[in-house]
Design an enzyme around this catalytic site. Structure first.
Site, PDB file in Angstrom:
ATOM      1  N   CYS A 140      34.034 -14.592  47.193  1.00 14.33           N
ATOM      2  CA  CYS A 140      35.403 -14.118  46.989  1.00 14.33           C
ATOM      3  C   CYS A 140      36.140 -15.050  46.031  1.00 14.33           C
ATOM      4  O   CYS A 140      36.319 -16.232  46.322  1.00 14.33           O
ATOM      5  CB  CYS A 140      36.110 -14.043  48.330  1.00 14.33           C
ATOM      6  SG  CYS A 140      37.682 -13.199  48.215  1.00 14.33           S
ATOM      7  N   CYS A 157      23.845  19.580  17.090  1.00 11.00           N
ATOM      8  CA  CYS A 157      24.945  18.871  16.416  1.00 11.00           C
ATOM      9  C   CYS A 157      26.182  19.768  16.325  1.00 11.00           C
ATOM     10  O   CYS A 157      26.089  20.923  15.907  1.00 11.00           O
ATOM     11  CB  CYS A 157      24.507  18.445  15.015  1.00 11.00           C
ATOM     12  SG  CYS A 157      25.826  17.662  14.065  1.00 11.00           S
ATOM     13  N   CYS A 198      28.908   9.915  14.406  1.00  7.19           N
ATOM     14  CA  CYS A 198      27.732   9.100  14.068  1.00  7.19           C
ATOM     15  C   CYS A 198      27.869   8.575  12.638  1.00  7.19           C
ATOM     16  O   CYS A 198      27.605   7.408  12.356  1.00  7.19           O
ATOM     17  CB  CYS A 198      26.453   9.913  14.236  1.00  7.19           C
ATOM     18  SG  CYS A 198      26.400  11.439  13.265  1.00  7.19           S
ATOM     19  N   CYS A 216      19.403   1.078  15.190  1.00  2.38           N
ATOM     20  CA  CYS A 216      20.258   0.267  16.071  1.00  2.38           C
ATOM     21  C   CYS A 216      20.752   0.997  17.311  1.00  2.38           C
ATOM     22  O   CYS A 216      21.210   0.383  18.256  1.00  2.38           O
ATOM     23  CB  CYS A 216      21.446  -0.297  15.296  1.00  2.38           C
ATOM     24  SG  CYS A 216      22.736   0.913  14.948  1.00  2.38           S
TER      25      CYS A 216
END
Lengths: 440, 450
Positions: A138, A346, A352, A384
């Site tokens: 805590c 899409c 993107c 990536c």
């Protein structure tokens, strides 16, 4: 329906879903409601010494929301139970008697003196509960008084108190760890040295959830002032998963049972914790957000998952991903993946493209032959995954592994041979020969 | 055949029913609804909705501003491109503009409610701030005449005033606002919104409105060109197309535009007479507006008749559905053949069914008759070129409207035009606003250069 029965350090429960020591487990009334809804076990909200602590009479919680006000993160400044010890002990005994098939573990926090621990352990043992959890986690309020996280942050104290508890009790001892520390393995190792049967983690993370930008009071605000609280909920899950894995794969603590805590909201979260080494999971924020009934989704989801994977025991899930957690230096630098956009899925939002164009590698078109069209340029794509993460449509963008040919970005052939940083020519510390990832 | 007494009456409904029938057709979003809906916007790159908006409002930005609880900033984003953003939020056929282009229409058939979000922002600003939020530039000393105080004229006047020019609006009617005040269906802009918005636009200052001044009657284009540094024509279309049928001038036949104007100006809708059986000829927005409003005034049977197929109608699919759900019967592929006259008034109309052959519309010879207490003509409005007289030179026209270039310059030097009277594109409020703003910027460039 798969058999979800769990046996965690000898504590049996019909499923691996326990409620964590927190407001939902402060009273018999709540705990009985939880058991009626199907929870496998509870860790009773932390008991301390009498006279009981006093809570603030203003806001105890603050939250981070998504824009449609789904609760993503919760923080609290509530202390341990503020009810007299005797009432709690009596209720614990009654609930355990009435619900013998459910796990009932009692969380404890008393000052760092052996006598306090000896006294309370004796009283708790009389309830015939299944075990104790030492609240070394805590981070607010109690830590100012030398308890909770202020113990958990000092491995020597963790070891010492754990040893007292094992010495003065026959009950299984779970040590609950604080994440407010730079290396979670240190207190985990200390707990093990002290004789802990298991560790549970994570407790909440020290946090200020927000600031009122009109009154300039931190939130939650008590008469215009705020104090740091403990952060939990879905937002902390990644931190908890990493700490779970760190303990599961550490040479010193490998094999030490772990009760996984931190943002478990669905059966999927539970499976992830278990795959990274947890034997069961503890839940709080999800119950506090939606009520106890969510456990039914967890039970059916886990059952379906186990059936579809042919698992006959929850123990078969525990640790399955641990061997795949490694250091960055051992990642295969010859692995090549490229993003691929499914043109049928899409919706042409262009997120993107702009994410890649503005902030990454200029590897996604926005216009082809004068038409709005988003397509990955393999010669620029470093794989990536940012586009996958920002795409609002499920499975529209996927990462596809290159298994053969030449990477059009680097011009290097894709050989399928494993090679990591330890031998890379750019690494000034590179070892002369190919060194495979050490066996776990 | 027995004589049919026309059934034309006022007060067909209770006062409560009129109030319900003409209340806001799309109730505004609450703050909670707006925040939830705003969260659905994906903040697209080069967003398709912006491209589909004639005034190119930065829609993703204004929605994100709503999302961060900054509706005033959001409204400023909207109004900087479209000073009549409040009305456009109410009357734009968003289903064929921004919302049709929304990627969530492609994703799940449910576009972000851009129109309602725009209204949320602009209503918040108008309610909480009251005045339009832009500051006038230093006075230029240049004066511009704007003919017509409708959407095009107001947008032009506002932008010119912003740039520091002094503007005089000449409006033929007693109130400014144009079709926003006299033409839009009442349930799209209740509670006198059109006049509130006119005041809002004019609150920038530097704009004078001359009411009751019609071009060609009270003011002449040639005089305006001499007296002002520039002229913007935005007076809309004053004429209506005729059916070219015998007896068209007899009682029982009315033009929809005039009737809607009366309805919009009625103090008490219960005092406005409407036929029991109404036939509307046409397939555009005006046809739907008069048909639906007739029904809501208490007409028993309203039939809209259009000469081609539903897909060719000027009214959007949404408007057609609104008509259908309001109880209007839509008949397609029929053209008016002759009016049925009894005792000196029209009591019905005979149609010939049509078919399209090689793209041409031909009558099939089959006919049917619809009894009618009122027949509304809603087959388009036209420019009255005579109003442009008074100029030494004649202004160039294109398909019956004023020819303009991309900057909304007419063939006359110093004269710009926009809105329905100009040959620019669709006759929409939002297109008129775009024209006005584009023309104002062009005028400003011209005046700054001179």
């Amino acid at each position: 329906m798969a058999n979800l029965a769990s046996n965690f350090i000898g504590i049996k429960s019909p499923n691996p879903f326990w409620l964590a020591s927190a407001p939902p487990t402060d009273k018999a009334y709540n705990v009985v409601r939880a058991f009626k809804d199907g929870w496998g076990g509870v860790v009773w909200k932390t008991l301390g010494t009498d006279p009981p602590v006093v809570n603030v009479s203003g806001p105890r919680y603050g939250a981070i929301h998504s824009n449609d006000r789904r609760l993503i993160g919760l923080n609290n400044i509530e202390l341990i139970t503020d009810r007299p010890l005797e009432i709690n002990l009596r209720e614990i005994k009654e609930v355990k008697r009435d619900w013998p098939d459910r796990a009932l573990v009692v969380s404890l926090m008393v000052p760092c003196e052996e006598q306090y621990w000896k006294d309370i352990l004796a009283k708790v043992e009389e309830t015939e509960c299944d075990g104790v959890e030492l609240n070394f986690g805590c981070p607010h309020g109690m830590s100012e008084r030398g308890m909770g996280a202020s113990v958990g942050q000092v491995p020597e104290y963790v070891e010492m108190v754990t040893r007292w508890c094992k010495q003065h009790s026959r009950m299984p001892v779970i040590v609950k760890l604080t994440p407010n520390i730079s290396d979670i393995r240190q207190p985990a190792r200390a707990a093990k040295r002290g004789g802990a049967d298991a560790v549970s983690l994570i407790n909440t993370i020290s946090s200020i959830i927000g600031v009122d930008i009109d009154t300039f009071s931190p939130l939650p605000s008590i008469d215009g002032k705020g104090s740091h609280g403990g952060y939990c909920g879905p937002a902390v899950k990644p931190i908890a998963l990493n700490m779970t894995a760190e303990i599961a794969r550490d040479a010193e603590t490998r094999g030490l049972p772990i009760s996984g805590i931190g943002g478990v909201t669905t059966w999927r979260d539970a499976v992830e914790f278990m795959a990274l080494g947890a034997g069961n999971v503890q839940v709080c924020t999800a119950a506090m957000t939606y009520g106890f009934r969510i456990v039914q989704e967890m039970i059916t989801g886990l059952s379906e998952y186990m059936d579809s994977h042919g698992f006959t025991s929850v123990d078969e899930i525990t640790g399955r991903a641990v061997g795949n957690v490694t250091d960055w230096q051992y990642l295969n630098l010859n692995y090549v993946a490229k993003a691929k956009i499914d043109q049928d899925l899409c919706i042409k939002c262009g997120r993107c493209h702009i994410a890649c164009e503005d902030t990454s590698h200029q590897a996604i078109t926005s216009m082809v032959d004068g038409i709005r069209h988003f397509e990955v340029i393999d010669a620029e794509c470093v794989g990536c995954n940012l586009c996958v993460n920002v795409c609002p449509v499920q499975d529209c963008i996927t990462m596809e592994e290159m298994v053969a040919g030449t990477d059009p970005r680097t011009g290097f052939p894709v050989t399928g041979e494993y090679a990591n940083w330890t031998t890379h020519k750019n690494n000034p510390m590179a070892k002369p020969a190919v060194v495979a990832e050490p066996a776990e | 055949m027995a004589t049919r007494a026309p059934d034309i009456a006022a007060g067909r409904l209770s006062p409560e029913q009129y109030a319900v029938n003409f209340s806001d057709i799309h109730p505004p979003l609450s703050r909670h609804e707006a925040l939830v809906e705003a969260d659905r916007c994906y903040f697209c790159y080069d967003a398709p909705c912006v491209k589909a908006c004639p005034t190119t409002i930065d829609i993703p930005l204004f929605i994100r501003q709503i999302l961060t609880d900054n509706p005033i900033g959001s409204a400023e984003t909207i109004l900087s491109q479209n000073i009549l953003g409040g009305m456009c939020a109410r009357v734009c056929p968003t289903e064929t503009l921004c919302e049709e282009a929304c990627v969530r229409e492609a994703a799940e058939g449910k576009p972000v409610k851009i129109g309602l979000l725009q209204r949320y922002a602009t209503d918040t600003l108008m309610d909480e701030v009251g005045e339009q939020p832009f500051e006038r530039a230093a006075p230029t000393g240049k004066r511009v005449a704007v003919v017509g105080g409708g959407p095009a004229g107001l947008a032009a006047a506002h932008r010119l005033a912003m740039h520091g020019h002094d503007v005089v609006i000449y409006d033929a009617r007693q109130k400014a606002g144009g079709l926003n005040e006299y033409g839009i269906a009442a349930y799209k802009a209740p509670d006198d919104f059109a006049q509130d918005e006119v005041e809002f636009v004019l609150s920038i200052g530097g704009i004078t409105v001359e009411h009751g001044k019609a071009l060609g009657r009270d003011v002449q284009l040639g005089d305006l060109r001499g007296a002002y540094d520039a002229v913007f024509l935005g007076m809309g279309l004053a004429g209506v197309n005729a059916l070219a049928l015998e007896d068209e001038a007899l009682p029982g036949v009315a033009d929809a535009v005039g009737y809607i104007a009366d309805l919009r100006q009625a103090e008490d809708l219960g005092a406005l007479p409407v036929g029991g059986r109404v036939v509307v000829i046409g397939g555009g927005m005006t046809a739907v507006d008069v048909a639906v409003q007739s029904k809501r005034l208490g007409a028993r049977e309203v039939t809209m008749v259009y000469r081609r197929g539903a897909e060719k109608m000027g009214a959007s699919l949404y408007e057609q559905e609104l008509a259908a759900t309001s109880g209007v019967v839509i008949r397609t592929h029929a053209k008016p053949l002759r009016l049925v006259v009894e005792d000196g008034r029209v009591v019905g109309i005979v149609f010939e069914e049509t078919a399209e052959q090689d793209g041409r519309l031909v009558g099939t010879g089959a006919t049917f008759e619809l009894p009618a207490d009122m027949v509304f003509k809603a087959i388009g409005q036209i420019l009255v070129p005579a109003a442009l007289n008074g100029s030494a030179e004649t202004i160039g026209l294109d398909g019956g409207k004023i020819r303009v270039d991309a900057e909304r310059r007419t063939t006359l030097s110093g004269v710009w035009a926009g809105g329905d009277c100009a040959a620019t594109g669709e006759d929409l409020t939002v297109a008129a606003v775009a024209d006005g703003r584009i023309a104002a910027e062009s005028i400003h460039r011209a005046l700054s250069a001179g």
